[in-house]
Design an enzyme around this catalytic site. Structure first.
Site, PDB file in Angstrom:
ATOM      1  CG  HIS A  64      -0.250   0.115   2.531  1.00 44.50           C
ATOM      2  ND1 HIS A  64       0.371   1.266   2.983  1.00 44.50           N
ATOM      3  CD2 HIS A  64      -0.058  -0.808   3.503  1.00 44.50           C
ATOM      4  CE1 HIS A  64       0.891   1.062   4.173  1.00 44.50           C
ATOM      5  NE2 HIS A  64       0.660  -0.197   4.510  1.00 44.50           N
ATOM      6  CG  ASP A 186       0.469 -19.866  13.167  1.00 45.82           C
ATOM      7  OD1 ASP A 186       0.833 -19.774  14.353  1.00 45.82           O
ATOM      8  OD2 ASP A 186       1.023 -20.601  12.326  1.00 45.82           O
ATOM      9  CB  SER A 201       1.978  -3.024   5.480  1.00 45.60           C
ATOM     10  OG  SER A 201       0.880  -2.623   6.252  1.00 45.60           O
TER      11      SER A 201
END
Length: 214
Positions: A64, A186, A201
């Site tokens: 992003h 997980d 990210s």
């Protein structure tokens, strides 16, 4: 340094360049001339490298754009440095509150430089060659399906680990950058972070051994 004389400058508004003349004004606070501009001249943060190509040294990260914290606009990139980070702790995320990875930049020479910040993330070149891991094939969008997958991310130190996720939805027709919904499954990652936190990210997502997203 203009002694109050008008200054000619070129600015960018969107994709358009404009030439303007600006007249500085003397401030009564410090008796110097000022333009009255608010400038965001630098920013820094922690993000994750998505892929690295050892033959060219190029890499991509984040998935992003880096945006201005006040305006929300993508920050135009003049230049940028890439430095290593040692992750020291995690602020766990919860409903309505994003967590974050916390760490410190490693000392020494920058590892590389950034040349692009756009809607897909940041792109650059590493000048310090990294020891290449096992090459991973790219997955095409038609390879992506709901079900089990893994995410590679670093939540402690400098070495990434693999954690289990579930792809709940894949939108093949999307032209944007958000085209799948994932669910962290997980237990170790959930216990440490509560899910996805700032700094993760760009963490690569792999399904059946192929890189399919971030």
């Amino acid at each position: 340094a203009c002694s109050g004389q008008p200054i000619s400058m070129v600015i960018r508004r969107g994709d358009e360049l404009e030439q303007l003349t600006v007249s500085p004004v003397k401030s009564s606070l410090d008796n110097d001339y000022h333009l009255g501009l608010w400038v965001r001249d630098s920013t820094a943060g922690i993000g994750t490298v998505t892929y690295y190509m050892p033959n060219s040294g190029r890499f991509a990260g984040l998935g992003h754009p880096v945006c201005d914290v006040d305006t929300g606009e993508i920050i135009p990139l003049s230049s940028g440095e890439v430095v290593g980070v040692n992750i020291q702790s995690v602020t766990k995320g919860s409903a309505g509150a994003a967590g974050e990875l916390r760490g410190c930049f490693t000392p020494g020479k920058a590892m590389g430089s950034l040349y692009l910040n756009n809607r897909c993330g940041v792109f650059g070149t590493l000048e310090t060659q990294r020891k290449p891991a096992e090459a991973v094939p790219l997955g095409l969008k038609q390879d992506v399906h709901t079900g089990e997958a893994v995410i590679r991310t670093t939540i402690s130190g400098r070495e990434p680990k693999e954690y289990a996720i579930e792809i709940e939805k894949a939108d093949w027709g999307s032209t944007g950058t958000k085209n799948m919904v994932i669910h962290i499954t997980d237990p170790a990652l959930l216990d440490a972070t509560g899910g996805i936190v700032q700094g993760m990210s760009g963490s690569p997502i792999l399904q059946e051994g192929r890189l399919i997203g971030a």
